[in-house]
Design an enzyme around this catalytic site. Sequence first.
Site, PDB file in Angstrom:
ATOM      1  N   ALA A   1       0.889  -1.220  -0.205  1.00 15.44           N
ATOM      2  CA  ALA A   1      -0.006  -0.001   0.065  1.00 15.44           C
ATOM      3  C   ALA A   1       0.748   1.411   0.003  1.00 15.44           C
ATOM      4  O   ALA A   1       1.571   1.750  -0.833  1.00 15.44           O
ATOM      5  CB  ALA A   1      -0.907  -0.043   1.169  1.00 15.44           C
ATOM      6  N   SER A   2       0.741   2.266   1.205  1.00 12.57           N
ATOM      7  CA  SER A   2       1.389   3.419   0.914  1.00 12.57           C
ATOM      8  C   SER A   2       3.012   3.285   1.124  1.00 12.57           C
ATOM      9  O   SER A   2       3.560   4.212   1.077  1.00 12.57           O
ATOM     10  CB  SER A   2       1.006   4.244   2.071  1.00 12.57           C
ATOM     11  OG  SER A   2      -0.182   4.749   1.666  1.00 12.57           O
ATOM     12  N   MET A   3       3.545   2.150   1.270  1.00 17.62           N
ATOM     13  CA  MET A   3       5.085   1.919   1.356  1.00 17.62           C
ATOM     14  C   MET A   3       5.361   2.144  -0.153  1.00 17.62           C
ATOM     15  O   MET A   3       6.532   1.912  -0.390  1.00 17.62           O
ATOM     16  CB  MET A   3       5.519   0.712   2.283  1.00 17.62           C
ATOM     17  CG  MET A   3       5.571   0.903   3.567  1.00 17.62           C
ATOM     18  SD  MET A   3       5.814  -0.547   4.493  1.00 17.62           S
ATOM     19  CE  MET A   3       7.426  -1.230   3.947  1.00 17.62           C
TER      20      MET A   3
ATOM     21  N   TYR B   1      -2.383  14.376   4.201  1.00 16.73           N
ATOM     22  CA  TYR B   1      -2.130  12.954   3.484  1.00 16.73           C
ATOM     23  C   TYR B   1      -2.958  13.002   2.336  1.00 16.73           C
ATOM     24  O   TYR B   1      -4.238  13.038   2.334  1.00 16.73           O
ATOM     25  CB  TYR B   1      -2.013  11.889   4.484  1.00 16.73           C
ATOM     26  CG  TYR B   1      -1.756  10.618   3.974  1.00 16.73           C
ATOM     27  CD1 TYR B   1      -0.227  10.544   3.327  1.00 16.73           C
ATOM     28  CD2 TYR B   1      -2.295   9.524   4.225  1.00 16.73           C
ATOM     29  CE1 TYR B   1       0.369   9.475   2.824  1.00 16.73           C
ATOM     30  CE2 TYR B   1      -1.815   8.278   3.891  1.00 16.73           C
ATOM     31  CZ  TYR B   1      -0.528   8.209   3.125  1.00 16.73           C
ATOM     32  OH  TYR B   1      -0.049   7.027   2.665  1.00 16.73           O
TER      33      TYR B   1
END
Length: 443
Positions: free
Chosen positions: A108-110, A229
Amino acid sequence: MKNNRILIPASIRLKFSLATAFGASLLLGAAAALAQGLPTAAPEAVGFSAERLERLDSLIEDAIADDQVAGAVALIARDGRAAHLAAYGMADIDDGEPMQIDTLFRFASMTKPITSLAVMMLYEKGRFLLNEPVSKYIPELANPRVLSTTGKGSVPAGSEISIHDLLTHTSGLSYGFLAQGAGPAELARRYVEAGVSDGLVQTEGVVADLPGRLNQAPLLFEPGSQWAYSLSIDVLGRLVEVASGMTLAEFFETRIFEPLGMDDTAFFLDADSAERLASVYSTGTDGSLIELGPEPIELGTLTYSASFHYDGPQTYYSGGAGLVSTAGDYARFLQLMLNGGELDGVRLLSPRTVEFMTRNQIGDLNVSPGVKFGLGFAVIDDPGLVGETQSAGNYNWGGFFNTSFFVDPSERMFAVLLTQRFPGDETNLRDKFVSAVYQAMLE
């Protein structure tokens, strides 16, 4: 009732002990294979206590026993060598499949730090300047409007969104599922009406469709004035496509993954690889873990599907949420950053650019108390305000499904913790993991 689990035996974890020269060589050889391309070291050789690292094992095993997570993989490296690499619990409880060192996870956001790396690689090639308006390269984002202070309607923005604004999440964009309250709720509604994807579900079309959809809704605030974000990094994924002439998947594969030997990292999986993907779990009404199936799940304006990495059209490359990877692969990316942009003779960035990316880029704004933001990473500015023993200058990020990492340049170290849970870290396992890493350091 607790789910039955199988803990990975210590004998197949990356552990070191006193042994005969013959036995030690066999152990080190197996460990090197498990480390997936990172050299290995006994914990004491790089300043860790093997005994104190057992506290980290207990932390994760207790979380599994308490139904906080089904399983995990943890990796700690210092001075370019992996001192701890272990798999715990189950990748799939119902199938009786133990977690493995090379289990695949939804990052995901990594994904965002890797997209930021790609942007800065193109910046170094002179394809754009960071303070230029992104609309110079993506015209659909020209002439943005800002949500009015009343929460209804919009007014023209005072400035265009810059590439720097996107890298630092100060663009005024948002995520539909993060927009709450009277004003932001209007923004969330507009995102839904425009068909904006958060990158967590099967999505028709391509990421080139995203900027035009985003510009159908106003910005949350004036570009550069606040931190929030957002889908900014997904927009940067499209910038990579425009500046390189490749799809984001092609750029990642040919310019980053192949040179770094990240063979297990991709946007989408074939049937064989999908068998290695850990299942996602949530907490049921009785407190036990329940597996989330392939059907889309809707939570307000968020739609998530556990199967989008191996099902659906597989044409939408989300630079903010789309990658699947392993601990070993991501370790190679983090080691590249820790080395100042180089790994095993492959240089993707200059040391000056890496240093620039990993320092405060948002001035007096804050992500949270004591935390600033660089270009793709949160940066620890004041550990006292954060309330943790980590170093000032640490950079880090995490993913929607409870994955996380941190890099400590002053200690020449990084650590990765991977689990698959939705919603995220309700038990603060990630923060406790950071503490457990530092308490095991003896020098």
